[in-house]
Design an enzyme around this catalytic site. Sequence first.
Site, PDB file in Angstrom:
ATOM      1  N   PHE A 157     -80.677 -77.207 -38.699  1.00  0.00           N
ATOM      2  CA  PHE A 157     -81.384 -77.924 -39.326  1.00  0.00           C
ATOM      3  C   PHE A 157     -82.827 -77.895 -39.998  1.00  0.00           C
ATOM      4  CE2 PHE A 157     -79.225 -81.576 -38.313  1.00  0.00           C
ATOM      5  CZ  PHE A 157     -80.345 -82.657 -39.478  1.00  0.00           C
ATOM      6  N   GLU A 184     -75.986 -73.768 -40.947  1.00  0.00           N
ATOM      7  CA  GLU A 184     -75.161 -73.291 -42.151  1.00  0.00           C
ATOM      8  C   GLU A 184     -75.531 -74.414 -43.228  1.00  0.00           C
ATOM      9  OE1 GLU A 184     -73.781 -74.056 -38.428  1.00  0.00           O
ATOM     10  OE2 GLU A 184     -72.213 -75.478 -39.050  1.00  0.00           O
ATOM     11  N   SER A 234     -78.489 -79.395 -31.002  1.00  0.00           N
ATOM     12  CA  SER A 234     -77.631 -80.228 -30.169  1.00  0.00           C
ATOM     13  C   SER A 234     -77.194 -79.541 -29.217  1.00  0.00           C
ATOM     14  CB  SER A 234     -76.604 -81.015 -30.460  1.00  0.00           C
ATOM     15  OG  SER A 234     -75.262 -80.181 -30.569  1.00  0.00           O
ATOM     16  N   CYS A 289     -87.010 -83.046 -33.171  1.00  0.00           N
ATOM     17  CA  CYS A 289     -86.689 -83.077 -31.301  1.00  0.00           C
ATOM     18  C   CYS A 289     -88.127 -83.496 -30.891  1.00  0.00           C
ATOM     19  CB  CYS A 289     -86.138 -81.881 -31.293  1.00  0.00           C
ATOM     20  SG  CYS A 289     -87.480 -80.731 -31.047  1.00  0.00           S
ATOM     21  N   GLU A 388     -79.659 -89.798 -28.596  1.00  0.00           N
ATOM     22  CA  GLU A 388     -79.886 -88.906 -29.681  1.00  0.00           C
ATOM     23  C   GLU A 388     -79.166 -89.563 -31.090  1.00  0.00           C
ATOM     24  OE1 GLU A 388     -79.586 -84.806 -30.323  1.00  0.00           O
ATOM     25  OE2 GLU A 388     -82.068 -84.933 -30.876  1.00  0.00           O
TER      26      GLU A 388
HETATM   27  P1  NAD Z   1     -75.595 -78.026 -33.768  1.00  0.00           P
HETATM   28  O1  NAD Z   1     -75.987 -77.980 -32.803  1.00  0.00           O
HETATM   29  O2  NAD Z   1     -75.007 -78.649 -34.862  1.00  0.00           O
HETATM   30  O3  NAD Z   1     -75.668 -76.892 -34.783  1.00  0.00           O
HETATM   31  C1  NAD Z   1     -77.156 -75.870 -34.335  1.00  0.00           C
HETATM   32  C2  NAD Z   1     -76.627 -74.027 -35.015  1.00  0.00           C
HETATM   33  O4  NAD Z   1     -74.972 -74.213 -33.369  1.00  0.00           O
HETATM   34  C3  NAD Z   1     -75.718 -73.853 -36.065  1.00  0.00           C
HETATM   35  O5  NAD Z   1     -76.486 -72.874 -36.474  1.00  0.00           O
HETATM   36  C4  NAD Z   1     -74.726 -74.237 -35.847  1.00  0.00           C
HETATM   37  O6  NAD Z   1     -74.117 -73.315 -36.985  1.00  0.00           O
HETATM   38  C5  NAD Z   1     -74.645 -73.927 -34.374  1.00  0.00           C
HETATM   39  N1  NAD Z   1     -72.938 -74.592 -33.384  1.00  0.00           N
HETATM   40  C6  NAD Z   1     -72.354 -75.461 -34.375  1.00  0.00           C
HETATM   41  N2  NAD Z   1     -71.546 -75.974 -33.843  1.00  0.00           N
HETATM   42  C7  NAD Z   1     -71.213 -74.971 -32.669  1.00  0.00           C
HETATM   43  C8  NAD Z   1     -70.766 -74.573 -32.082  1.00  0.00           C
HETATM   44  N3  NAD Z   1     -69.743 -74.637 -31.407  1.00  0.00           N
HETATM   45  N4  NAD Z   1     -70.198 -73.137 -31.046  1.00  0.00           N
HETATM   46  C9  NAD Z   1     -71.701 -71.991 -31.704  1.00  0.00           C
HETATM   47  N5  NAD Z   1     -72.479 -72.672 -32.369  1.00  0.00           N
HETATM   48  C10 NAD Z   1     -72.324 -73.734 -32.660  1.00  0.00           C
HETATM   49  O7  NAD Z   1     -77.394 -78.818 -34.458  1.00  0.00           O
HETATM   50  P2  NAD Z   1     -78.108 -79.570 -35.796  1.00  0.00           P
HETATM   51  O8  NAD Z   1     -77.542 -80.710 -36.633  1.00  0.00           O
HETATM   52  O9  NAD Z   1     -78.666 -77.991 -36.988  1.00  0.00           O
HETATM   53  O10 NAD Z   1     -79.560 -79.600 -35.221  1.00  0.00           O
HETATM   54  C11 NAD Z   1     -79.560 -81.291 -34.798  1.00  0.00           C
HETATM   55  C12 NAD Z   1     -79.854 -80.834 -32.851  1.00  0.00           C
HETATM   56  O11 NAD Z   1     -81.038 -79.984 -32.877  1.00  0.00           O
HETATM   57  C13 NAD Z   1     -80.919 -81.603 -32.838  1.00  0.00           C
HETATM   58  O12 NAD Z   1     -79.391 -82.573 -31.203  1.00  0.00           O
HETATM   59  C14 NAD Z   1     -81.937 -81.713 -32.283  1.00  0.00           C
HETATM   60  O13 NAD Z   1     -82.747 -82.333 -31.214  1.00  0.00           O
HETATM   61  C15 NAD Z   1     -81.687 -80.252 -31.886  1.00  0.00           C
HETATM   62  N6  NAD Z   1     -82.808 -79.496 -32.116  1.00  0.00           N
HETATM   63  C16 NAD Z   1     -83.545 -79.365 -30.758  1.00  0.00           C
HETATM   64  C17 NAD Z   1     -85.271 -79.068 -31.111  1.00  0.00           C
HETATM   65  C18 NAD Z   1     -86.077 -78.680 -29.283  1.00  0.00           C
HETATM   66  O14 NAD Z   1     -86.893 -77.724 -30.175  1.00  0.00           O
HETATM   67  N7  NAD Z   1     -85.224 -79.090 -28.221  1.00  0.00           N
HETATM   68  C19 NAD Z   1     -85.740 -78.855 -31.987  1.00  0.00           C
HETATM   69  C20 NAD Z   1     -84.795 -78.845 -33.393  1.00  0.00           C
HETATM   70  C21 NAD Z   1     -84.066 -79.458 -33.166  1.00  0.00           C
END
Ligand code: NAD
Length: 490
Positions: A157, A184, A234, A289, A388
Site C-alpha cells: 500500500f 486493497e 511484509s 521500506c 518493523e
Molecule cells: P502486506 O504484506 O500486508 O500486503 C502486501 C500485498 O500482499 C497486498 O497486495 C495484499 O493484498 C497481499 N496479501 C496480504 N496478505 C496475503 C496473504 N496471506 N496471501 C497472499 N497475499 C496477501 O503489506 P502492506 O501492509 O501492504 O505493506 C507494508 C509492508 O511492505 C511493510 O512490511 C514494508 O516494509 C513492505 N515493503 C517492502 C518494500 C521493499 O521493497 N522491500 C517496499 C514497500 C513496502
Amino acid sequence: MGQDLISEGQSVDNYIGGEWSKIDGTHQQDIVNTATGETIAQVNSSSPETIDDTVATARQAFDDWRQLSVEERIQPVFRLKALLEEHQEPMAEVLVKEHGKTKKEAMGEIRRGIENVEVACGIPTMMQAGHLPNAAPNIDETAVRKPLGVFTAVTAFNFPAMIPLWFLPYAVATGNTFILKPSEKTPLTARYLFELIDEAGFPDGVVNLVNGGAETVTAMLEHDDIEGISFVGSTPVARHIYETAAAHGKRVQAQGGAKNHIIVSDSANLEFAVDQTVSSAFANSGQRCLANPSAVVHDDIYEEFADRLTEAVAEYTVAPGLDEGAQMGPLISDDHRETILDYIETGVEEGATLLYDGRDADVPEGGTFLAPTLFGDVTPEMTIGSEEIFGPVLSLLQASDFGDAIDIVNESRFGNAASLFTERGREAKRFRHEVEAGNLAVNAGTAAPMAFFHFGGWKDSFFGDLHAQDDDAIRFYTDEAVYIERWPEA
Ligand code: NAD
C-alpha cells in the site's frame, strides 16, 4: 479524469482485456480518506473464476504481443510516460486522499515511477544479449532473451503509484503480458494508473488490473498459466509468496519488510545528520521500506545528537497531506495506528526513554494522524529495536565505537538498507564492505537507487534471486536461448 473516481460509495472496478468490469467477488473493504475519516469507495475481492478469465485473456494477448517488434512494443510505454507526466498532479491528489502522504511526497513517488517507465523505453538495447562470430571453428553463436508469457505483481500500500511501475513497464516491453493486483488498501491510485494505461493504447489484454486480497492472490499463485510473480509487502507474506509460487513452478521475486539503521559516527556533521535522520524516519509517516527507524549513535556525540533530534522532532508539522506546509500526513488506517500505539507502549514497558511522545502532541481531528515519537536508550534486544513498526517511531541506540555500530546493524534479521553519516573515508569503506544490506548510503538518509540500478534487499527483506529494476528486471522477465549456427562449405 481521476477526481470523479472517488465519489462516495463508488466501488473499484477491474480492467481486463481492455475493458472496465465490476468485481464479482466478496466485499473486501471500505476505502477511507485518511485525513477526514470519510468513506470514499469500496473494493471487492476478485474470485478465482475472474483470475482464470484474466489469465486466459492475458495468455491469448501474449501470442500477438510477443510477435510485435520491440520498437512497436515500446510505443505505448512512451505514451504512458507522457500521460503520467501530464496527469502527475491529479494522480497525486487521488493518492494523497486514499493513502495520506503529503502532496509533495506523492509527486515525488510518481516521479520515481516515471523513471522506471523511462528506463523500460530503453528495452531495445537492454534486451540484447550477445553474439560471437567464430565461437568455435566456423560456428557463430548468439544469445537471445525471450519473453515467457503472463506475469503478475502483487503490491504493497505504501507507494501505490511507484511500486507497480517497478514491474509493469519492464514486463510488457520485454514482450510479456501482465496482471497487477494492487493493495486493497490503496486501489484508487491503481485505478487512476489504468485510466492512463487505457489511453496509452496497449493492445487489449496486454496489461490487466484485478483487485482483491489474499484469496485473489492464492488463485494467482496456483494458476498454471502464470509464469512468474513479483511481490512487495511484509516479510511473512513475502516468504509465503516465495514458497508457494516456487512450489507451483513459478519465477518469483518477493520483497519483504525492513528495519533499517543509520550509523552516526563521532566525525559526522551533526546538523546535516539530524536533518537527514528526521526526514528518513518520518517521511511517508514512517511507512517506507527504506525508512531508517533506528539511529546507532557513537557514545561521544549521543547526548548532543539526542538533544538536537528532540528539538527537530517537536517542530515537525503533522497535517492533511494536501495542506501547504504539511511535513507528515495521516497513517494508512486506524488499525495501523493502534498497532503503532501498542509498539510505543511496549517500548516504554521494556525500559526505553521517551524523548518525545507523539501520543501527546496536537494533531488534526478526524483522520488517522499520529505525531512522531522519539525513543532513546533503545537496545537491539528490545521489541522496538528489532521489529518493523512501519510508523513514525524513531529509536536511538548507542555504540561504543564504529565496529560496535556495524555489529548492531548486522544483528538485525532484515537487510534492506543502511545509511552512514561520517567525514572519514575509511569508515565509509568499512561500512560498504561489512554491512549486510542491499542498499547502502553514505551521507544520505535514504538509500533509494535510481531506476537504472537494481533495487532489492538482503536477508529477511528479500526472497528470490533477481531484484527489481535495471538488468535484473530484464533477466527476471525473459529466458535466454543460445543460437548455434554453422554453414559448411558446399
Ligand atoms: P502486506 O504484506 O500486508 O500486503 C502486501 C500485498 O500482499 C497486498 O497486495 C495484499 O493484498 C497481499 N496479501 C496480504 N496478505 C496475503 C496473504 N496471506 N496471501 C497472499 N497475499 C496477501 O503489506 P502492506 O501492509 O501492504 O505493506 C507494508 C509492508 O511492505 C511493510 O512490511 C514494508 O516494509 C513492505 N515493503 C517492502 C518494500 C521493499 O521493497 N522491500 C517496499 C514497500 C513496502
